[in-house]
Design a protein around this motif. Structure first.
Motif, PDB file in Angstrom:
ATOM      1  N   LEU A   1       9.401  -6.649  -5.620  1.00  0.00           N
ATOM      2  CA  LEU A   1       9.030  -7.890  -6.302  1.00  0.00           C
ATOM      3  C   LEU A   1       8.002  -8.681  -5.495  1.00  0.00           C
ATOM      4  CD1 LEU A   1      12.481  -9.101  -7.694  1.00  0.00           C
ATOM      5  CD2 LEU A   1      10.602  -8.022  -8.940  1.00  0.00           C
ATOM      6  N   GLU A   2       8.125  -8.682  -4.178  1.00  0.00           N
ATOM      7  CA  GLU A   2       7.121  -9.343  -3.342  1.00  0.00           C
ATOM      8  C   GLU A   2       5.758  -8.676  -3.491  1.00  0.00           C
ATOM      9  OE1 GLU A   2       6.185 -10.301   1.390  1.00  0.00           O
ATOM     10  OE2 GLU A   2       8.046  -9.272   0.794  1.00  0.00           O
ATOM     11  N   ALA A   3       5.745  -7.342  -3.544  1.00  0.00           N
ATOM     12  CA  ALA A   3       4.479  -6.633  -3.742  1.00  0.00           C
ATOM     13  C   ALA A   3       3.863  -6.973  -5.096  1.00  0.00           C
ATOM     14  CB  ALA A   3       4.702  -5.124  -3.627  1.00  0.00           C
ATOM     15  N   LYS A   4       4.680  -7.092  -6.113  1.00  0.00           N
ATOM     16  CA  LYS A   4       4.163  -7.434  -7.441  1.00  0.00           C
ATOM     17  C   LYS A   4       3.610  -8.855  -7.468  1.00  0.00           C
ATOM     18  CE  LYS A   4       5.430  -7.411 -12.338  1.00  0.00           C
ATOM     19  NZ  LYS A   4       6.520  -7.137 -13.321  1.00  0.00           N
ATOM     20  N   ASP A   5       4.314  -9.801  -6.827  1.00  0.00           N
ATOM     21  CA  ASP A   5       3.867 -11.196  -6.830  1.00  0.00           C
ATOM     22  C   ASP A   5       2.555 -11.376  -6.100  1.00  0.00           C
ATOM     23  OD1 ASP A   5       6.115 -11.837  -8.269  1.00  0.00           O
ATOM     24  OD2 ASP A   5       7.284 -12.466  -6.502  1.00  0.00           O
ATOM     25  N   HIS A   6       2.296 -10.592  -5.051  1.00  0.00           N
ATOM     26  CA  HIS A   6       1.084 -10.760  -4.235  1.00  0.00           C
ATOM     27  C   HIS A   6       0.056  -9.668  -4.506  1.00  0.00           C
ATOM     28  CE1 HIS A   6       4.155 -13.098  -1.979  1.00  0.00           C
ATOM     29  NE2 HIS A   6       3.126 -13.891  -1.701  1.00  0.00           N
ATOM     30  N   ARG A   7       0.221  -8.900  -5.582  1.00  0.00           N
ATOM     31  CA  ARG A   7      -0.744  -7.886  -5.996  1.00  0.00           C
ATOM     32  C   ARG A   7      -0.987  -6.872  -4.874  1.00  0.00           C
ATOM     33  NH1 ARG A   7      -3.657  -9.645 -10.464  1.00  0.00           N
ATOM     34  NH2 ARG A   7      -5.428  -8.346  -9.876  1.00  0.00           N
ATOM     35  N   CYS A   8       0.093  -6.331  -4.362  1.00  0.00           N
ATOM     36  CA  CYS A   8       0.006  -5.358  -3.269  1.00  0.00           C
ATOM     37  C   CYS A   8       0.650  -4.048  -3.708  1.00  0.00           C
ATOM     38  CB  CYS A   8       0.712  -5.879  -2.012  1.00  0.00           C
ATOM     39  SG  CYS A   8      -0.083  -7.312  -1.257  1.00  0.00           S
ATOM     40  N   MET A   9       0.422  -3.020  -2.931  1.00  0.00           N
ATOM     41  CA  MET A   9       1.098  -1.737  -3.102  1.00  0.00           C
ATOM     42  C   MET A   9       2.204  -1.607  -2.060  1.00  0.00           C
ATOM     43  SD  MET A   9      -1.499   1.052  -1.410  1.00  0.00           S
ATOM     44  CE  MET A   9      -2.988   0.411  -2.166  1.00  0.00           C
ATOM     45  N   VAL A  10       3.188  -0.775  -2.340  1.00  0.00           N
ATOM     46  CA  VAL A  10       4.265  -0.481  -1.395  1.00  0.00           C
ATOM     47  C   VAL A  10       3.957   0.860  -0.740  1.00  0.00           C
ATOM     48  CG1 VAL A  10       6.734  -0.059  -1.130  1.00  0.00           C
ATOM     49  CG2 VAL A  10       5.932  -1.784  -2.749  1.00  0.00           C
ATOM     50  N   VAL A  11       4.082   0.906   0.572  1.00  0.00           N
ATOM     51  CA  VAL A  11       3.709   2.102   1.332  1.00  0.00           C
ATOM     52  C   VAL A  11       4.887   2.541   2.186  1.00  0.00           C
ATOM     53  CG1 VAL A  11       1.984   3.150   2.832  1.00  0.00           C
ATOM     54  CG2 VAL A  11       1.368   1.147   1.455  1.00  0.00           C
ATOM     55  N   LEU A  12       5.232   3.821   2.096  1.00  0.00           N
ATOM     56  CA  LEU A  12       6.286   4.423   2.913  1.00  0.00           C
ATOM     57  C   LEU A  12       5.701   5.571   3.713  1.00  0.00           C
ATOM     58  CD1 LEU A  12       9.196   4.735   0.309  1.00  0.00           C
ATOM     59  CD2 LEU A  12       8.944   2.959   2.021  1.00  0.00           C
ATOM     60  N   GLU A  13       6.269   5.831   4.864  1.00  0.00           N
ATOM     61  CA  GLU A  13       5.885   7.022   5.612  1.00  0.00           C
ATOM     62  C   GLU A  13       6.705   8.194   5.091  1.00  0.00           C
ATOM     63  OE1 GLU A  13       6.662   6.464   9.722  1.00  0.00           O
ATOM     64  OE2 GLU A  13       8.613   5.539   9.411  1.00  0.00           O
ATOM     65  N   TYR A  14       6.036   9.318   4.874  1.00  0.00           N
ATOM     66  CA  TYR A  14       6.705  10.490   4.312  1.00  0.00           C
ATOM     67  C   TYR A  14       7.342  11.272   5.446  1.00  0.00           C
ATOM     68  CZ  TYR A  14       7.690  14.494   1.381  1.00  0.00           C
ATOM     69  OH  TYR A  14       8.342  15.487   0.701  1.00  0.00           O
ATOM     70  N   LEU A  15       8.662  11.334   5.437  1.00  0.00           N
ATOM     71  CA  LEU A  15       9.427  12.029   6.468  1.00  0.00           C
ATOM     72  C   LEU A  15      10.008  13.299   5.875  1.00  0.00           C
ATOM     73  CD1 LEU A  15      11.339   8.957   7.923  1.00  0.00           C
ATOM     74  CD2 LEU A  15       9.184   9.923   8.722  1.00  0.00           C
TER      75      LEU A  15
END
Length: 472
Positions: A257-271
């Motif tokens: 929801l924070e990413a949506k409010d600030h027009r950002c993408m969510v990034v994870l490291e692939y393990l």
């Protein structure tokens, strides 16, 4: 004798099918050949069973199993649920169980029908109620038909009437009985991916740890990284597994929801844990026992898809180490800095900045780094001499590979990460032995221990003098 009779019956069926295949209509040849092959397989199976004794435990044994043995447990496990797959060309999205929204006393509820008879009803929370009500409003509309060319069957190539299912959603309904004896309704459906409402202007990097989740919101402005917000979300180790799992889902929802409010993408490291069991004993061991990494990944994917947020995966190489290059933000902890590096790797400009910074470190004679060793120390140190001089010697200017390394977007990051990791280990060993931590280090000496502290002349150790017991 029973097997011999079965084998004789199969032989008779084979002979009959051979005759009918030769003398029957041509349009039935395909089906008779398939039936003939099935008889051949059955005969082969019966021949293979010859010579093997048939074991029968007796009637009483079988009745005991039906009463209290594995047969009863098997039947109980199967009898605690019943369901039917949904179909878009059926009324209400399901041919066996049908849902109807009904308003009673000003409150909306959903009634479940089977064969036209009411079985019960249930209510939902506002969000789920609105979704299911919208689906049923379309599914209960009368069907319209359109002409289409049949592709198979007796009417192949002819125009036939087909139901128009555009916009209709198949509903799969399961009735599940819990241990308390009550029956619950489980409804599932597929939904198209939500289209993005915006183009990401930044990224929220997420770093998973054994006792926390660190998230850092970062952007690239004028070619430099800008950390806008960072937070480390801790959980209580004394919580139960269910409490920790609920907490984790709550944090995932807040991050999306924070990413949506600030027009950002969510990034994870692939393990990748498929062929790397050592991870279970180190960084994420505790968290993976609470909730497997695949489930964490799936939870992020599901939430991002629901809210139309971009989700990206990046390589995990040295993300916790390369936070040392973010010297402009000394208040960043090790995990928050790792989350910032994860976010930068997902941005084209951010990854280019990281690679350029590591390339500059490879050639700069003197540089400053922010070294954080978890639960031990965190300080800004100065390195005297180049950080990865060995790589420079292996890449001559006149020939050999270029320092640009355009084919590998993380080439200098990997080399710098290795060197910073060695420096962090040397600082940790020095702190353990000497109980002090110099702020200036130099790379030299053998490859096994290339880092050693540099003590200025004014801080050189003085000759030890005799002291009174009072000063000690």
């Amino acid at each position: 004798m029973i097997r011999s009779t079965g084998l004789e019956d199969v032989e008779i069926d084979i002979n009959r099918q051979v005759v009918e295949a030769f003398h029957g209509p041509s349009d039935e040849l395909h089906g008779r050949v398939k039936k003939l092959m099935r008889h051949y397989r059955k005969r082969k199976h019966l021949l293979a069973q010859q010579g093997r004794p048939h074991i029968h435990f007796g009637k009483r044994f079988y009745q005991d199993q039906e009463a209290a043995g594995w047969k009863k447990a098997y039947d109980d496990a199967r009898n605690d649920r019943i369901g039917c797959l949904g179909s878009a060309d059926e009324t209400a999205g399901n041919s066996t169980f049908q849902l109807k929204p009904v308003s009673r006393d000003g409150r909306l509820r959903f009634e479940l029908y089977h064969a036209g008879k009411l079985m019960g009803y249930f209510t939902l929370k506002p969000k789920e109620r609105e979704q299911l009500e919208a689906i049923l409003a379309i599914n209960w509309q009368p069907f319209t038909f359109a002409q289409a060319v049949s592709k198979q069957g007796k009417r192949k190539g002819r125009l036939v009437d087909r139901k128009v299912t555009t916009g209709r959603v198949p509903l799969t309904v399961w009735l599940i009985q819990e241990e308390n004896g009550h029956w619950y309704v489980h409804i599932s459906f597929f939904r198209d991916k939500t289209h993005l409402d915006y183009s990401p202007v930044g990224a929220i990097g997420v770093d998973l740890n054994c006792d926390s989740i660190a998230a850092t919101r970062i952007q690239v402005a004028d070619g430099e990284p800008l950390v806008l917000h960072h937070e480390k979300r801790m959980f209580n180790p004394s919580w139960s597994k269910e409490q920790k799992e609920a907490w984790m889902h709550e944090q995932i929802r807040d991050i999306v929801l924070e990413a949506k409010d600030h027009r950002c993408m969510v990034v994870l490291e692939y393990l990748d844990f498929e062929h790397c069991k050592r991870w279970l004993r180190t960084k994420l061991g505790v968290m993976l026992r609470v909730m497997p990494y695949r489930r964490i990944r799936k939870a992020f994917e599901r939430k991002c898809m629901e809210h139309g947020v971009v989700l990206r995966y990046v390589k995990s190489n040295y993300t916790s180490i390369l936070g040392a290059v973010l010297t402009d933000y000394p208040n960043l902890g090790r995990d928050q800095a790792a989350a910032a590096v994860i976010g930068l790797r997902a941005l084209d400009e951010g990854n280019a900045w990281l690679e350029q910074q590591c390339k500059v470190l490879a050639a700069r004679e003197r540089a400053r780094l922010r070294i954080n060793r978890k639960s031990k120390f965190g300080c800004t140190v100065t390195i005297d001499g180049v950080l990865i001089n060995r790589q420079l010697k292996e890449s001559p200017i006149g020939g050999g590979p270029s320092l640009d390394r355009s084919a590998d977007s993380h080439w200098f990051q990997n080399r710098a990460g290795r060197a910073i990791s060695d420096l962090s280990k040397a600082m940790g060993a020095h702190l353990y032995m000497e109980k002090a931590l110099p702020v200036c280090w130099k790379r030299s000496g053998p490859a096994t221990g290339p880092w050693h502290p540099v003590v200025p002349v004014c801080e050189a150790p003085q000759q030890k003098t005799e002291c009174s017991t009072l000063s000690n």
